[in-house]
Design a protein around this motif. Structure first.
Motif, PDB file in Angstrom:
ATOM      1  N   SER A  60      23.611   9.352   3.867  1.00  0.00           N
ATOM      2  CA  SER A  60      23.594   8.160   3.018  1.00  0.00           C
ATOM      3  C   SER A  60      22.467   7.217   3.419  1.00  0.00           C
ATOM      4  CB  SER A  60      24.935   7.434   3.103  1.00  0.00           C
ATOM      5  OG  SER A  60      25.939   8.191   2.469  1.00  0.00           O
ATOM      6  N   TRP A  61      22.166   7.195   4.723  1.00  0.00           N
ATOM      7  CA  TRP A  61      21.053   6.354   5.169  1.00  0.00           C
ATOM      8  C   TRP A  61      19.744   6.821   4.562  1.00  0.00           C
ATOM      9  CZ3 TRP A  61      17.267   8.236   8.771  1.00  0.00           C
ATOM     10  CH2 TRP A  61      16.296   7.276   9.103  1.00  0.00           C
ATOM     11  N   ARG A  62      19.463   8.117   4.681  1.00  0.00           N
ATOM     12  CA  ARG A  62      18.234   8.645   4.076  1.00  0.00           C
ATOM     13  C   ARG A  62      18.244   8.437   2.567  1.00  0.00           C
ATOM     14  NH1 ARG A  62      15.108  11.942   7.349  1.00  0.00           N
ATOM     15  NH2 ARG A  62      16.088  12.448   9.350  1.00  0.00           N
ATOM     16  N   GLY A  63      19.395   8.688   1.955  1.00  0.00           N
ATOM     17  CA  GLY A  63      19.494   8.511   0.507  1.00  0.00           C
ATOM     18  C   GLY A  63      19.213   7.085   0.083  1.00  0.00           C
ATOM     19  N   SER A  64      19.696   6.117   0.880  1.00  0.00           N
ATOM     20  CA  SER A  64      19.470   4.716   0.523  1.00  0.00           C
ATOM     21  C   SER A  64      17.992   4.343   0.652  1.00  0.00           C
ATOM     22  CB  SER A  64      20.329   3.800   1.400  1.00  0.00           C
ATOM     23  OG  SER A  64      19.887   3.828   2.755  1.00  0.00           O
ATOM     24  N   LEU A  65      17.326   4.887   1.676  1.00  0.00           N
ATOM     25  CA  LEU A  65      15.899   4.611   1.837  1.00  0.00           C
ATOM     26  C   LEU A  65      15.090   5.209   0.685  1.00  0.00           C
ATOM     27  CD1 LEU A  65      15.336   5.209   5.667  1.00  0.00           C
ATOM     28  CD2 LEU A  65      15.574   3.030   4.474  1.00  0.00           C
ATOM     29  N   VAL A  66      15.424   6.451   0.307  1.00  0.00           N
ATOM     30  CA  VAL A  66      14.717   7.087  -0.809  1.00  0.00           C
ATOM     31  C   VAL A  66      14.967   6.330  -2.101  1.00  0.00           C
ATOM     32  CG1 VAL A  66      14.602   9.177  -2.228  1.00  0.00           C
ATOM     33  CG2 VAL A  66      14.648   9.372   0.272  1.00  0.00           C
ATOM     34  N   ALA A  67      16.217   5.924  -2.328  1.00  0.00           N
ATOM     35  CA  ALA A  67      16.535   5.184  -3.552  1.00  0.00           C
ATOM     36  C   ALA A  67      15.780   3.856  -3.597  1.00  0.00           C
ATOM     37  CB  ALA A  67      18.046   4.948  -3.641  1.00  0.00           C
ATOM     38  N   ASP A  68      15.668   3.198  -2.448  1.00  0.00           N
ATOM     39  CA  ASP A  68      14.925   1.936  -2.385  1.00  0.00           C
ATOM     40  C   ASP A  68      13.456   2.168  -2.728  1.00  0.00           C
ATOM     41  OD1 ASP A  68      14.142  -0.674  -1.903  1.00  0.00           O
ATOM     42  OD2 ASP A  68      14.117  -0.447   0.287  1.00  0.00           O
ATOM     43  N   LEU A  69      12.880   3.236  -2.168  1.00  0.00           N
ATOM     44  CA  LEU A  69      11.489   3.555  -2.462  1.00  0.00           C
ATOM     45  C   LEU A  69      11.306   3.876  -3.946  1.00  0.00           C
ATOM     46  CD1 LEU A  69       8.564   4.246  -1.699  1.00  0.00           C
ATOM     47  CD2 LEU A  69       9.364   6.528  -1.032  1.00  0.00           C
ATOM     48  N   VAL A  70      12.205   4.674  -4.511  1.00  0.00           N
ATOM     49  CA  VAL A  70      12.107   5.034  -5.927  1.00  0.00           C
ATOM     50  C   VAL A  70      12.166   3.791  -6.808  1.00  0.00           C
ATOM     51  CG1 VAL A  70      13.329   6.193  -7.827  1.00  0.00           C
ATOM     52  CG2 VAL A  70      12.989   7.374  -5.650  1.00  0.00           C
ATOM     53  N   LYS A  71      13.034   2.848  -6.455  1.00  0.00           N
ATOM     54  CA  LYS A  71      13.135   1.611  -7.231  1.00  0.00           C
ATOM     55  C   LYS A  71      11.823   0.820  -7.194  1.00  0.00           C
ATOM     56  CE  LYS A  71      15.876  -2.652  -7.540  1.00  0.00           C
ATOM     57  NZ  LYS A  71      16.992  -3.423  -6.930  1.00  0.00           N
ATOM     58  N   ARG A  72      11.216   0.746  -6.029  1.00  0.00           N
ATOM     59  CA  ARG A  72       9.955   0.008  -5.894  1.00  0.00           C
ATOM     60  C   ARG A  72       8.825   0.713  -6.651  1.00  0.00           C
ATOM     61  NH1 ARG A  72       9.858  -3.183  -0.547  1.00  0.00           N
ATOM     62  NH2 ARG A  72      12.002  -3.124   0.206  1.00  0.00           N
ATOM     63  N   VAL A  73       8.755   2.054  -6.516  1.00  0.00           N
ATOM     64  CA  VAL A  73       7.696   2.804  -7.201  1.00  0.00           C
ATOM     65  C   VAL A  73       7.884   2.726  -8.706  1.00  0.00           C
ATOM     66  CG1 VAL A  73       6.712   5.099  -7.542  1.00  0.00           C
ATOM     67  CG2 VAL A  73       7.344   4.350  -5.245  1.00  0.00           C
ATOM     68  N   SER A  74       9.132   2.773  -9.155  1.00  0.00           N
ATOM     69  CA  SER A  74       9.407   2.663 -10.588  1.00  0.00           C
ATOM     70  C   SER A  74       8.901   1.333 -11.125  1.00  0.00           C
ATOM     71  CB  SER A  74      10.913   2.806 -10.837  1.00  0.00           C
ATOM     72  OG  SER A  74      11.205   2.711 -12.211  1.00  0.00           O
ATOM     73  N   GLY A  75       9.050   0.273 -10.326  1.00  0.00           N
ATOM     74  CA  GLY A  75       8.536  -1.032 -10.752  1.00  0.00           C
ATOM     75  C   GLY A  75       7.029  -1.018 -10.908  1.00  0.00           C
ATOM     76  N   VAL A  76       6.336  -0.371  -9.976  1.00  0.00           N
ATOM     77  CA  VAL A  76       4.885  -0.276 -10.071  1.00  0.00           C
ATOM     78  C   VAL A  76       4.486   0.506 -11.318  1.00  0.00           C
ATOM     79  CG1 VAL A  76       2.820   0.696  -8.998  1.00  0.00           C
ATOM     80  CG2 VAL A  76       4.500  -0.516  -7.596  1.00  0.00           C
ATOM     81  N   LEU A  77       5.148   1.643 -11.567  1.00  0.00           N
ATOM     82  CA  LEU A  77       4.810   2.469 -12.727  1.00  0.00           C
ATOM     83  C   LEU A  77       5.133   1.760 -14.044  1.00  0.00           C
ATOM     84  CD1 LEU A  77       6.071   5.933 -11.430  1.00  0.00           C
ATOM     85  CD2 LEU A  77       3.707   5.172 -11.643  1.00  0.00           C
TER      86      LEU A  77
ATOM     87  N   ALA B 256       0.826  -1.211   0.000  1.00  0.00           N
ATOM     88  CA  ALA B 256       0.000   0.000   0.000  1.00  0.00           C
ATOM     89  C   ALA B 256       0.858   1.258   0.000  1.00  0.00           C
ATOM     90  CB  ALA B 256      -0.928  -0.004   1.215  1.00  0.00           C
ATOM     91  N   THR B 257       1.998   1.216   0.676  1.00  0.00           N
ATOM     92  CA  THR B 257       2.899   2.369   0.707  1.00  0.00           C
ATOM     93  C   THR B 257       3.395   2.701  -0.688  1.00  0.00           C
ATOM     94  OG1 THR B 257       3.619   1.865   2.960  1.00  0.00           O
ATOM     95  CG2 THR B 257       5.085   3.220   1.627  1.00  0.00           C
ATOM     96  N   VAL B 258       3.882   1.700  -1.390  1.00  0.00           N
ATOM     97  CA  VAL B 258       4.463   1.918  -2.717  1.00  0.00           C
ATOM     98  C   VAL B 258       3.387   2.341  -3.710  1.00  0.00           C
ATOM     99  CG1 VAL B 258       5.793   0.845  -4.572  1.00  0.00           C
ATOM    100  CG2 VAL B 258       6.278   0.260  -2.179  1.00  0.00           C
ATOM    101  N   ARG B 259       2.228   1.708  -3.639  1.00  0.00           N
ATOM    102  CA  ARG B 259       1.146   2.055  -4.569  1.00  0.00           C
ATOM    103  C   ARG B 259       0.683   3.496  -4.365  1.00  0.00           C
ATOM    104  NH1 ARG B 259      -0.726  -3.464  -3.857  1.00  0.00           N
ATOM    105  NH2 ARG B 259      -2.059  -2.774  -2.131  1.00  0.00           N
ATOM    106  N   ALA B 260       0.630   3.949  -3.120  1.00  0.00           N
ATOM    107  CA  ALA B 260       0.191   5.323  -2.856  1.00  0.00           C
ATOM    108  C   ALA B 260       1.154   6.338  -3.469  1.00  0.00           C
ATOM    109  CB  ALA B 260       0.076   5.549  -1.349  1.00  0.00           C
ATOM    110  N   VAL B 261       2.452   6.075  -3.364  1.00  0.00           N
ATOM    111  CA  VAL B 261       3.436   6.987  -3.958  1.00  0.00           C
ATOM    112  C   VAL B 261       3.323   6.964  -5.483  1.00  0.00           C
ATOM    113  CG1 VAL B 261       5.897   7.472  -4.231  1.00  0.00           C
ATOM    114  CG2 VAL B 261       4.999   6.789  -1.999  1.00  0.00           C
TER     115      VAL B 261
END
Length: 825
Positions: A561-578, A525-530
């Motif tokens: 780098s920690w925040r950057g890694s979390l954002v990059a992980d989210l972007v990768k997941r959202v990109s897969g959905v799109l 649900a998190t990834v789909r909402a983004v």
């Protein structure tokens, strides 16, 4: 003199009369600002002249001189008195006795005194050795005694200053730069020093000294008014605190604002920032002119012909073309002789873009001419104007000084009227280094480094400029900013599709970092909402770059780098959905082999089992170029993964959180789940997968953590008492009262759990207190996502009932209220 209306009493009654007159003058509500400062100086002049006359008893060859701020008549309520007792050197004993009869009455009244006793020759010699003394003597003003002695010193000191200007002005410039490095910039500080910070009263004094050298002069427009405003604020600060302070501390700002008749502390800071900006810009222009004059003087006539032959035979001072209507001359971008601003509405942007691209300052005379004569741009802007704005924003660091030049003459608000609401607007958050307007420019500077990562650099740069434009309006600045961004984008000539993308970027510029740090990325649900909010992969690409640029421009606490890694992980997941890739329907992944091993060992031993493992940013062949926050020496540690397996029981979350707080470990994420044991083994084990980092020093050994955790679980370690003892031993400094904590239920954030979001003042043991409250409420915590920005903690907890289902709405609301009450208590 009797202009103060109180000097007669001061003269008649001696020190006591002066003190009473002074007190009445400072508490007189009808008089403030320059009139009060002048009256206080005149009152003090008359009192000191009376003391001097009574003490000299016919003694000649001596005079009393006011120097520095007192010499200029700038006496604030708690200002010290800068005095020079000048004498001809004939009778040192009599002069020493006279000094005692002058200084002691001042000290007796509790007034700070900066005093010296010198002959004119000694004064000139000391000034030659000490730049600060020389600056003070430039403002020398006769108070009493031998007027000729004072006048001759003033004449000699000014002559020395002008003769020594080629040596003294570079020394003064370095002194100003060193002070700015130490004190920061007045126009951006939340607790500024009105005197010492860059753009403060010291810099205003330095500009007067430059003018006195006759070598260069500061821009006069608004400079005197800016200095007056800062002095008015200092007066109010002295009255509010009763102390001789120049530091505008947070806890005094509301009272100072009220003293000045301003609406609130934000209005006060904005006024201070505007004044500081005028002085800072005048300093930039003045010191550039000083450098130009000194360079010109340093070239001897015999060498000028040689200099004329350099750079391809280009004579010194020759103009080199930069763009249509714009040329370089003497290290500045200036208007060409053929430029016609009144016929060329794009010229202001073209000149600014050309200057920034060349890394040159934009001449003040050019900016003033553009502001006075340039035609306004039509609506929508022509394509060239939009392209020049993008070029200016994409020029990197040189953009800042060019933008400041445009702002100094009002050109920015003429081009973008909505800019006025964010100009000089303070941000009361220690995470932010800049005012809103400067933050927007800093974001564009950072975004300029990411233009090779995106398919539409122009949209990235304009979004960077506009992403916080809504902060000048009430309500959610992202929502207000979306509306403003649509209007601005249409005005500057973007088509409907591009305008929609810019509006989406502004509306959701915080979406990625807030989701990545506060939500469970394993929850579909998190990834789909983004994905639904972003809409397209191209917009996601732009939003990713904007997110990093925004965070880097905010301050060091906003990105890692920690925040950057979390954002990059989210972007990768959202990109897969799109992209239409299949997504898992469940968020619970199978335990790894290591997790299973720890679970079995915990069950076998009946106690907690721990494993610590350092986490670093994984290398990736397709990763973007490293950002300025990245380490050039290799992957940067993202923290430490702490795996804990413990037989399922109550109280695990507060116990672990408390032990980590005791060992000064910062929790970044925490995931908790029950792991079934292998076939044939009855029971379950609770597995905690946490990311932690040491606040300072090195990490504690796993054995020590385990020993304390065992004691915490069996009740022999009183964590609450230990944390309370530590807090009592190191009490926090008194500061501004933080806003009360707030606990809310995030609607529709997950279909598998209820998401409780906590916003509170960060403090050691906060997660421990929350864990105890959640345990007491009888809910199960599936995961926790901890985010800290400065002094503010934003923690999200995914909670369920005991059987693993989300809480009903009324239960969730009740839980939020209970948590909030526990934090307020």
């Amino acid at each position: 003199m009797t202009s103060t209306g109180v000097t007669d009493e001061a003269e008649d009654s001696g020190p006591g009369g002066y003190a009473a007159a002074r007190l009445r003058l400072l508490t007189e509500g009808a008089r403030s600002g320059p009139p009060r400062r002048r009256a206080l100086a005149e009152l003090t002049d008359d009192w000191l002249a009376g003391l001097f006359g009574a003490a000299t008893e016919g003694h000649t060859g001596v005079s009393l001189v006011a120097v520095g701020g007192y010499g200029r008549g700038e006496l604030s309520p708690r200002s010290d008195l800068d005095l020079l007792l000048l004498h001809d050197g004939r009778d040192d004993k009599a002069v020493a006795a006279l000094a005692d009869r002058l200084w002691y009455p001042v000290w007796d009244l509790g007034i700070d005194l900066d005093h010296s006793v010198r002959t004119p020759q000694q004064a000139r010699k000391t000034a030659g050795e000490d730049l600060k003394v020389h600056l003070g003597l430039l403002d020398a003003r006769h108070l009493a005694g031998d007027l000729g002695l004072t006048a001759s010193l003033r004449t000699a000191v000014l002559a020395d200053w002008r003769n020594q200007a080629p040596k003294r002005l570079p020394e003064l410039r370095d002194l100003c730069a060193e002070r700015a490095e130490r004190q920061g910039e007045l126009q951006f500080l939340l607790e500024p020093d009105l005197k010492e910070a860059r753009g403060g009263l010291r810099d205003a004094t330095a500009l007067r000294a430059v003018a006195a050298s006759w070598l260069a002069d500061a821009p006069r427009e608004g400079l005197a008014e800016a200095g007056r405003r800062l002095l008015d604020v200092r007066d109010a600060l002295h009255l509010a605190t009763g102390r001789a302070t120049d530091r505008l501390a947070l806890q005094e700002q509301d009272q100072v604002a009220a003293e000045l008749g301003l609406l609130d502390a934000d209005a006060l800071l904005r006024q201070v920032y505007e004044a500081a900006r005028v002085i800072s810009y005048a300093g930039d222009v003045t010191w550039r002119e000083v450098g130009r004059v000194l360079r010109s003087r340093s070239v001897r006539p015999r060498l000028r012909a040689m200099m004329n032959g350099r750079n391809g035979g280009k004579p010194v001072g020759e103009r080199s073309p930069l763009a249509e209507g714009v040329v370089e001359q003497d290290g500045e971008a200036v208007l060409a002789r053929t430029a016609r601003p009144e016929r060329d509405p794009v010229l202001p942007l073209r000149a600014a873009a050309a200057a920034a691209q060349a890394g040159l300052p934009l001449s003040r005379h050019a900016v003033r001419r553009l502001a006075a004569t340039a035609r306004p741009l039509p609506t929508p802007w022509p394509a060239e104007a939009r392209e020049q704005l993008v070029t200016l924003l994409g020029s990197g660091r040189p953009t800042v000084q060019v933008w400041e030049a445009l702002e100094a003459e009002g050109l920015v608000t003429r081009l973008l009227p909505d800019w006025e609401r964010v100009r000089c607007r303070p941000q009361r958050n220690a995470v932010h280094l800049w005012t809103v307007d400067r933050h927007l420019i800093e974001t564009a500077v950072r975004a300029a480094g990411f233009t090779r990562r995106v398919h539409r650099p122009d949209l990235l740069l304009v979004a960077a400029l506009l992403h916080d434009i809504g902060k000048g309006w009430p309500g959610d600045h992202s929502v207000a900013g979306e509306t403003i961004a649509r209007d601005v984008a249409a005005r500057i000539g973007f088509d409907g599709a591009d305008t929609a993308v810019l509006a989406t970027l502004v509306r959701h510029h915080l979406l990625l970092v807030e989701t990545a740090t506060r939500r469970d990325l394993d929850d579909p649900a998190t990834v789909r909402a983004v994905a639904q909010a972003v809409g397209t992969e191209h917009t996601l690409e732009l939003l990713h770059a904007l997110t990093e640029a925004d965070a880097l421009a905010t301050g060091p606490a906003a990105w890692s780098s920690w925040r950057g890694s979390l954002v990059a992980d989210l972007v990768k997941r959202v990109s897969g959905v799109l992209a239409g890739e299949p997504q898992p329907e469940t968020e619970t992944a199978a335990p790894t082999a290591e997790q299973e091993r720890l679970a079995v060992e915990a069950f076998r031993t009946g106690g907690p089992v721990l494993a610590l493992r350092a986490q670093t940013e994984p290398p990736a062949e397709s990763a973007p170029a490293p950002s300025p926050s990245s380490s050039a020496d290799g992957p940067e540690p993202l923290g430490v993964e702490l795996l804990i397996a413990v037989p399922d029981q109550a109280g695990v979350l507060p116990a672990v959180a408390g032990v980590l707080a005791m060992h000064r470990l910062t929790v970044r994420t925490a995931e908790l789940r029950s792991v079934p044991l292998p076939d044939g083994v009855k029971g379950s084990v609770l597995l905690l997968d946490w990311r932690v980092a040491a606040q300072y020093g090195s990490l504690p050994q796993a054995a020590r953590l385990r020993a304390d955790l065992v004691r915490a679980l069996d009740g022999t370690l009183d964590i609450a008492a230990r944390l309370a003892e530590r807090d009592a031993a190191h009490p926090r400094r008194r500061g501004v009262e933080p806003p009360p904590p707030r606990v809310t239920v995030a609607p529709a954030a997950s279909r598998l759990a209820t998401v409780i979001e906590v916003r509170a003042q960060d403090a050691p043991g906060l997660l421990f207190r929350l864990g105890r409250a959640l345990e007491a409420a009888g809910v199960r915590v599936r995961s926790a996502h901890v985010s800290t920005l400065g002094a503010n903690a934003v923690d999200a907890f995914y909670v369920t009932r005991g059987e693993g289902v989300p809480l009903p709405g009324d239960e969730a609301a009740s839980l939020a209220r209970e948590l909030e009450e526990s934090l307020r208590g």
